[in-house]
Design a protein around this motif. Sequence first.
Motif, PDB file in Angstrom:
ATOM      1  N   PRO A 133      19.340 -10.086   0.707  1.00  0.00           N
ATOM      2  CA  PRO A 133      18.450 -11.011  -0.011  1.00  0.00           C
ATOM      3  C   PRO A 133      16.993 -10.573   0.134  1.00  0.00           C
ATOM      4  CG  PRO A 133      20.080 -12.214   1.285  1.00  0.00           C
ATOM      5  CD  PRO A 133      20.197 -10.774   1.684  1.00  0.00           C
ATOM      6  N   PRO A 134      16.121 -10.925  -0.828  1.00  0.00           N
ATOM      7  CA  PRO A 134      14.828 -10.242  -0.928  1.00  0.00           C
ATOM      8  C   PRO A 134      13.620 -10.910  -0.263  1.00  0.00           C
ATOM      9  CG  PRO A 134      15.239 -11.489  -2.920  1.00  0.00           C
ATOM     10  CD  PRO A 134      16.427 -11.722  -2.026  1.00  0.00           C
ATOM     11  N   LEU A 135      13.755 -12.099   0.340  1.00  0.00           N
ATOM     12  CA  LEU A 135      12.559 -12.834   0.761  1.00  0.00           C
ATOM     13  C   LEU A 135      11.680 -12.048   1.723  1.00  0.00           C
ATOM     14  CD1 LEU A 135      10.859 -15.367   0.641  1.00  0.00           C
ATOM     15  CD2 LEU A 135      12.306 -16.361   2.435  1.00  0.00           C
ATOM     16  N   ALA A 136      12.279 -11.466   2.761  1.00  0.00           N
ATOM     17  CA  ALA A 136      11.489 -10.723   3.746  1.00  0.00           C
ATOM     18  C   ALA A 136      10.761  -9.546   3.100  1.00  0.00           C
ATOM     19  CB  ALA A 136      12.389 -10.230   4.877  1.00  0.00           C
ATOM     20  N   TYR A 137      11.427  -8.862   2.196  1.00  0.00           N
ATOM     21  CA  TYR A 137      10.822  -7.691   1.552  1.00  0.00           C
ATOM     22  C   TYR A 137       9.676  -8.101   0.628  1.00  0.00           C
ATOM     23  CZ  TYR A 137      15.263  -5.962   3.264  1.00  0.00           C
ATOM     24  OH  TYR A 137      16.333  -5.656   4.080  1.00  0.00           O
ATOM     25  N   LEU A 138       9.783  -9.272   0.040  1.00  0.00           N
ATOM     26  CA  LEU A 138       8.672  -9.773  -0.781  1.00  0.00           C
ATOM     27  C   LEU A 138       7.437 -10.046   0.074  1.00  0.00           C
ATOM     28  CD1 LEU A 138      10.669 -12.201  -3.113  1.00  0.00           C
ATOM     29  CD2 LEU A 138       9.608 -10.031  -3.767  1.00  0.00           C
ATOM     30  N   LEU A 139       7.653 -10.512   1.315  1.00  0.00           N
ATOM     31  CA  LEU A 139       6.523 -10.718   2.226  1.00  0.00           C
ATOM     32  C   LEU A 139       5.892  -9.385   2.625  1.00  0.00           C
ATOM     33  CD1 LEU A 139       7.856 -13.527   4.616  1.00  0.00           C
ATOM     34  CD2 LEU A 139       6.266 -13.747   2.697  1.00  0.00           C
ATOM     35  N   TYR A 140       6.727  -8.368   2.827  1.00  0.00           N
ATOM     36  CA  TYR A 140       6.200  -7.055   3.203  1.00  0.00           C
ATOM     37  C   TYR A 140       5.374  -6.422   2.084  1.00  0.00           C
ATOM     38  CZ  TYR A 140       9.198  -6.853   7.361  1.00  0.00           C
ATOM     39  OH  TYR A 140       9.792  -7.092   8.576  1.00  0.00           O
ATOM     40  N   LEU A 141       5.563  -6.891   0.871  1.00  0.00           N
ATOM     41  CA  LEU A 141       4.809  -6.323  -0.249  1.00  0.00           C
ATOM     42  C   LEU A 141       3.306  -6.465  -0.067  1.00  0.00           C
ATOM     43  CD1 LEU A 141       6.644  -7.230  -3.590  1.00  0.00           C
ATOM     44  CD2 LEU A 141       6.230  -4.975  -2.617  1.00  0.00           C
ATOM     45  N   ILE A 142       2.872  -7.532   0.594  1.00  0.00           N
ATOM     46  CA  ILE A 142       1.429  -7.786   0.743  1.00  0.00           C
ATOM     47  C   ILE A 142       0.766  -6.689   1.568  1.00  0.00           C
ATOM     48  CG2 ILE A 142      -0.299  -9.422   1.567  1.00  0.00           C
ATOM     49  CD1 ILE A 142       1.782 -11.647   1.064  1.00  0.00           C
ATOM     50  N   PRO A 143       1.199  -6.436   2.821  1.00  0.00           N
ATOM     51  CA  PRO A 143       0.551  -5.339   3.567  1.00  0.00           C
ATOM     52  C   PRO A 143       0.841  -3.972   2.969  1.00  0.00           C
ATOM     53  CG  PRO A 143       2.439  -6.187   4.773  1.00  0.00           C
ATOM     54  CD  PRO A 143       2.202  -7.131   3.642  1.00  0.00           C
ATOM     55  N   TYR A 144       2.044  -3.808   2.380  1.00  0.00           N
ATOM     56  CA  TYR A 144       2.360  -2.512   1.776  1.00  0.00           C
ATOM     57  C   TYR A 144       1.397  -2.212   0.624  1.00  0.00           C
ATOM     58  CZ  TYR A 144       5.117   1.342  -0.149  1.00  0.00           C
ATOM     59  OH  TYR A 144       5.523   2.566  -0.593  1.00  0.00           O
TER      60      TYR A 144
END
Length: 488
Positions: A133-144
């Motif tokens: 599921p994508p929730l954690a990866y969506l959060l990582y998008l900000i610093p990335y």
Amino acid sequence: MISPMTGKRRCFIPIGILWSCFLIKLVFYASFVPLWEGYDEFAHFAFVQHLADTHELPDLLNARASREVEESLRLAPVPWTIRQWTSGWTTEDDFWRLPDLSRQQRERELTQIPRALAREAAPDLRAYEAQQPPLAYLLYLIPYGVFQGANLLTRAWVLRITGAAIASLVVPFGFVLARRVFGNAAQAVGAVAVAASMPELIMMVDHAGNEPLAIVLGTACVYALSLMERNAPGPLLRALFLGSLLGCGLLTKAYFLALIPAIAAVYAVLMWRNPGSRRQTAVQLLITFAAATTIAGWWYGRAIYTTGTLTGNEIAIAARHSARPLLGAIGGIHWRRIADFALLSHIWLGGWSFLVLRTWMYRVIEFVLLVGQAGNLRRVRNPLRRLSANLGICIVVQFFFWTGLIYLMFSTWVATGEGAEPGYYAYFLVVPEAVCLIAGISALIPIPWTRFIAPILVVCFAAAEVYGTVFCLMPYYAGVTAHAARGS
């Protein structure tokens, strides 16, 4: 005389210190553990990279990592356990056998991989974490996104630090949960200290995966579930709060599905204990599951439509197409071996290279965990140390998680012929585990001695972690030690 509120405030100081120390430790591990040594780290990174470059979710069945990630796996040492996935990969063992000039050349090339390769798919490298599921990866998008122009090493480190910051929230959230269970702020501090010192926890959250967020949400879910026991205004709002957290958890890791029967069981007990409020409790249950379905239902619907399975997990897909009978796993699985691996990997597995401790160290900690569980069983018949409702909730959620893990073992056996599954997944309930461990041991010893339980457990777990880090990880990552021919 000291008021209860003053005592609570005094506990904020040790919790603040513990939080700071835990975060510093997380940053240290995120910085010294080599690139891609975290469990499935390159595939987690590939998920974030795909989101950043395409602004769409990767395909559940055919997602591919980028050529940038592929090139980094060729240049950097890879974990021992995946050395045979692709020819040409170099393990830590072989990397340190290379001439100095060759190692230095690889390091230079690693920092100079063309950024354009990030937008090209590697034909032979699956991004298998696309099933998550994508929730954690969506959060990582900000610093990335902030560091998108930096080299791959910097971006991978930034994601690790982000995960460390998220995972550190388990300390304050865990304190709130433990204080609710024990009704004592000092005991709650001890429980959080025990949770933060568990050795394998640090290896679970030192890379940019979805475990850091899952651990925080798992703690919050159990706390929200404990609120349902309270006779206070706003029961529908509390049900909505629990459902929202459950939905976010389901949108982070599929193993939050194990909380659904646990929540249903708690609601059933509430209906049984309060016959006059059964209708209200039924409405609360409906609100909880409706909120969770609204938040996460689309993801699981997509998985069913695409793969024919609820989770979209490659094991589930393989099991669905396997000719082996599921019930046959009961007789086919080597139960002692998989139980040993589940406990070993729950205590310490030493990263993706599986740098394990001495056997007797595992046996000591396994004995401690067994004593804790035995103590909780004794509480059922001990009128002076009866199970509290909130402690019962902590036990119930762990029971349903491990039941779900056993089912996953069945599915893995059906799909692959091997039933072993890592026990480190249980760390999303690390605070309930620490609470149950302390409560169980305290039921077996005289009350004046119970104040020593948390310090002794912290010393025990910390000693295992120090040994694992200083005598297993550091020498291996520095090329001082290497695997023997049989893998030890």
